[in-house]
Motif scaffolding. Structure first.
Motif, mmCIF file in Angstrom:
data_model
loop_
_atom_site.group_PDB
_atom_site.id
_atom_site.type_symbol
_atom_site.label_atom_id
_atom_site.label_comp_id
_atom_site.label_asym_id
_atom_site.label_seq_id
_atom_site.Cartn_x
_atom_site.Cartn_y
_atom_site.Cartn_z
ATOM 1 N N ARG A 450 -0.109 23.087 53.517
ATOM 2 C CA ARG A 450 0.225 23.690 54.812
ATOM 3 C C ARG A 450 0.439 22.657 55.918
ATOM 4 N N ASP A 474 2.441 24.708 49.485
ATOM 5 C CA ASP A 474 2.413 25.536 50.698
ATOM 6 C C ASP A 474 2.750 24.763 51.976
ATOM 7 N N ASN A 475 3.436 23.658 51.837
ATOM 8 C CA ASN A 475 3.859 22.926 53.031
ATOM 9 C C ASN A 475 5.133 23.521 53.601
ATOM 10 N N ILE A 476 5.379 23.272 54.890
ATOM 11 C CA ILE A 476 6.445 24.001 55.592
ATOM 12 C C ILE A 476 7.815 23.715 55.006
ATOM 13 N N ASN A 498 6.343 25.160 47.935
ATOM 14 C CA ASN A 498 6.533 24.735 49.314
ATOM 15 C C ASN A 498 7.645 25.540 49.977
ATOM 16 N N GLY A 499 7.918 25.267 51.242
ATOM 17 C CA GLY A 499 8.727 26.174 52.052
ATOM 18 C C GLY A 499 10.187 26.238 51.702
ATOM 19 N N GLN A 500 10.769 25.206 51.109
ATOM 20 C CA GLN A 500 12.183 25.234 50.762
ATOM 21 C C GLN A 500 12.363 25.168 49.252
ATOM 22 N N ASP A 503 11.166 21.376 46.288
ATOM 23 C CA ASP A 503 9.807 20.845 46.449
ATOM 24 C C ASP A 503 9.795 19.325 46.372
#
Length: 537
Positions: A450, A474-476, A498-500, A503
Motif C-alpha cells: 500500500r 497492494d501498492n498504488i 498491485n494497482g496496475q 506489477d
C-alpha cells in the motif's frame, strides 16, 4: 699603648700649631683653591670626618669653624693611628707566617669555636623550623585524609538537602579522592522530591564520571528559561542543560528530566558533548521535550545511552556529527518535532531495538559516510521518510518497521547502502523502497504494501535492489520498477495484486530478475532484450 698615645698627642699638637699659624697669617693669595676638584672620592670620607669638614665650610663664626677643624684633625689622627697599628700587626703576622712561627692551631681552634657557637645559635631556629614543617605536613595529611574516601558518599540537593544546586554538590564531590575498592565506590547526588533544575551543568576537561545523579521523583523538571549560559566549542555555540567539552566527562545521568516550554528553545539541548568529551545516561533516564536536540554528540564525542529516553525533542531526538559515536540501543527517541535521529560526517549510532517513531521529519537521516544500526527498530509514522541514507552512508535496519511514512519508506541515494532484510514497509505516501545513484538496498524477505507514487520498490540510475522472497503487493501503481539502468532482484517474490496491470516494470535499459516471482509484466517481453532492458523469468 704608651707609644701609641705619644704618637697621637704629637700629631694633635702639630695640627693645632698649624691651625694657630693659619689663624695668625694674613691671607695674601687671591686665587681659587687648586686643584678645583678633590683628588680623592668625597664619598669615601668617613662620616665623622665629613660631619666636621662640612661644618668648617658652612659655620658663620670663626670659633665654630676652628673647633670643627680641630675635631676633624683629631679624628683624622685617630684613624691614621689605627691604620698604622693595623698595618704593624699585619706586618708582624705576615712575617710570622713566612718564618713558620705563626700559631695556625690557634686560628683553627678559634674558627672551630666560632663555628660551634654559630651552630649553637642557629639550633633553636632550626628546631623551630623543623617543628613547624612537621606540623604543616601533619595538617596536609589530615586534609588529604578528609578528602579521601574509602566508602560510598551520597549528598542530597533540594529543599532540606545538603546543597541547593547540583553544581554545589558537584563542586564538593570533585574535591574528593576515592580509593580503589573491589567493584567500586559510589558518589551520588540525589535530587530530593520537588526539585526543579534551574541551572546548567557545564564541564570542560575534567572527569566527573565517578558521580551519578539520581532523583527521588520519577521525573524532574528542567526550567528552560534558565538555560542562558552559552557553551562554545569548535564551530558551535549552544545552551545545553548538560554540556561537556575538551575531553571532559559529565556525571552519569540516572534521572528522567522533562524540559519545560518556558524561554527560548533555540539550541537548548538536553545533553551535549563535544570535542572528545564523554557521557553516560542510564536506562529510562534522559531529557524529554528538549528545546533543541535531545542527545547531541559533536566533534569526536562519545555517548553511552543504552535504553535511555529522549522523546519529544524540538529539533532531533539524537544527533551525531563529525566522527562521533552514540550507543542508543533499546533507547526511545519518539515524537520528535524534527528528525528522530540525524547523523553524518562519519559518525556512528548503534540503535538496535530503538524507537524513533512519530518524527515529523525523517525518522532516520544518515548523511556523508554516517553509519546507523537500527535493526529491529521502530521508524514508523515519519512525517517525511522513514530512512533517508544519502551520500555514501550505511544503514542496517533489518526487521525494522518503516510503515506509515508520508514520504518514502526507505531512500538510498548517492552510493548509499541500506539493509532491510525482513523489514515491514506499509502505507507510505511515496515508494516503499527507493534507490538511485549507484546505491544498494538489500531487502530479502521484505514486506512492501500500500505504498504510493510509481511503485512499491523503485531502482534507478545504476542502483541495485534485492527483494527476493519479499511480499510486494497492494501498492498504488507498480509492484517493482527498474528505470534508467536500475537493477532489481525479485526471485521468489510475490509482486502480484498491485494497482496496475504491470506489477513488474522496466524502462531505459534496466534489468529485473524475477525467477519464480509472482506478478504480471503486461505487454513487456520476458527474457528478451529491448530498449527497456530485460526481465529474466
Amino acid at each position: 699603648m704608651t707609644e701609641v698615645n705619644q704618637i697621637k698627642q704629637t700629631d694633635v699638637n702639630k695640627i693645632l700649631q698649624l691651625l694657630q699659624s693659619i689663624n695668625e697669617t694674613q691671607y695674601r693669595d687671591p686665587t681659587e683653591i687648586s686643584p678645583k676638584q678633590p683628588e680623592y672620592n668625597p664619598n669615601e670620607v668617613p662620616s665623622l670626618v665629613k660631619n666636621y669638614t662640612t661644618q668648617t665650610r658652612e659655620k658663620m663664626f670663626g670659633k665654630d669653624t676652628r673647633e670643627a677643624m680641630a675635631r676633624a684633625a683629631e679624628i683624622t689622627a685617630i684613624i691614621a693611628d689605627g691604620a698604622k697599628v693595623s698595618a704593624d700587626v699585619a706586618t708582624e703576622i705576615t712575617q710570622s707566617l713566612l718564618d713558620g712561627a705563626f700559631d695556625t692551631a690557634g686560628i683553627e681552634q678559634n674558627f672551630e669555636q666560632r663555628l660551634n657557637d654559630a651552630i649553637a645559635n642557629l639550633q633553636p631556629e632550626w628546631t623551630q623550623f623543623k617543628e613547624d614543617t612537621n606540623e604543616q605536613l601533619t595538617h596536609v595529611e589530615e586534609k588529604l585524609e578528609e578528602l579521601t574516601s574509602d566508602y560510598d558518599v551520597t549528598v542530597t540537593v533540594g529543599s532540606g538537602g545538603d546543597y541547593e544546586s547540583i553544581n554545589e554538590a558537584i563542586e564538593f564531590l570533585s574535591r574528593k579522592r576515592f580509593r580503589y575498592k573491589l567493584n567500586g565506590l559510589k558518589a551520588e547526588i540525589k535530587l530530593l522530591t520537588g526539585f526543579n533544575m534551574t541551572e546548567q551543568v557545564l564541564v570542560r576537561g575534567i572527569d566527573l564520571g565517578f558521580i551519578t545523579i539520581t532523583a527521588e521523583d520519577e521525573e524532574v523538571t528542567i526550567i528552560r528559561s534558565f538555560l542562558i549560559e552559552s557553551f562554545s566549542v569548535t564551530d558551535n555555540t549552544v545552551y545545553p542543560a548538560f554540556g561537556a567539552a575538551d575531553n571532559g566527562v559529565l556525571p552519569i545521568i540516572d534521572v528522567k528530566f522533562v524540559m519545560s516550554y518556558s524561554g527560548d528553545a533555540l539550541n537548548r539541548h538536553g545533553v551535549f558533548v563535544a570535542d572528545g568529551a564523554r557521557s553516560v545516561i542510564r536506562p529510562e533516564a534522559g531529557v524529554i521535550n528538549s528545546g533543541g536536540v535531545g542527545l547531541y554528540a559533536f566533534n569526536g564525542a562519545h555517548i553511552v545511552a543504552f535504553g535511555s529516553v529522549f522523546d519529544g525533542a524540538n529539533s532531533a531526538c539524537l544527533l551525531a556529527f563529525r566522527g562521533s559515536y552514540i550507543n542508543f540501543r533499546n533507547g526511545s527517541g519518539k515524537n520528535s518535532n524534527g528528525n528522530g535521529v540525524y547523523l553524518g560526517s562519519s559518525s556512528v549510532v548503534e540503535a538496535m531495538h530503538a524507537d524513533f517513531s512519530g518524527a515529523r521529519g525523517h525518522a532516520a537521516w544518515v548523511y556523508a559516510g554516517g553509519r546507523l544500526n537500527i535493526r529491529h527498530g521502530n521508524l514508523s509514522g515519519a512525517g517525511e521518510r522513514a530512512i533517508h541514507a544519502h551520500f555514501n552512508s550505511q544503514v542496517s535496519a533489518a526487521s525494522s518497521n518503516l510503515s506509515g511514512a508520508r514520504g518514502r519508506g526507505a531512500s538510498a541515494t548517492q552510493a548509499s547502502t541500506i539493509d532491510l532484510d525482513s523489514a515491514i514497509i506499509e502505507d507510505c505516501g511515496s515508494q516503499g523502497i527507493y534507490a538511485d545513484g549507484a546505491s544498494t538496498v538489500n531487502a530479502d524477505g521484505v514486506t512492501v504494501k500500500r505504498c504510493g507514487n510509481n511503485a512499491g520498490v523503485y531502482a534507478a540510475t545504476g542502483a541495485t535492489v534485492n527483494v527476493s522472497n519479499g511480499l510486494i503487493t497492494d501498492n498504488i501503481l507498480h509492484g517493482i520498477y527498474a528505470n534508467r539502468g536500475g537493477r532489481i532482484n525479485a526471485d521468489d517474490a510475490d509482486c502480484s495484486g498491485n494497482g496496475q496491470a504491470r506489477d513488474i516494470r522496466i524502462d531505459r535499459g534496466s534489468i529485473i530478475s524475477a525467477y519464480n516471482a509472482l506478478g504480471s509484466v503486461g505487454a513487456q517481453l520476458e527474457n528478451e532484450v529491448t530498449s527497456a532492458g530485460i526481465i529474466f523469468r
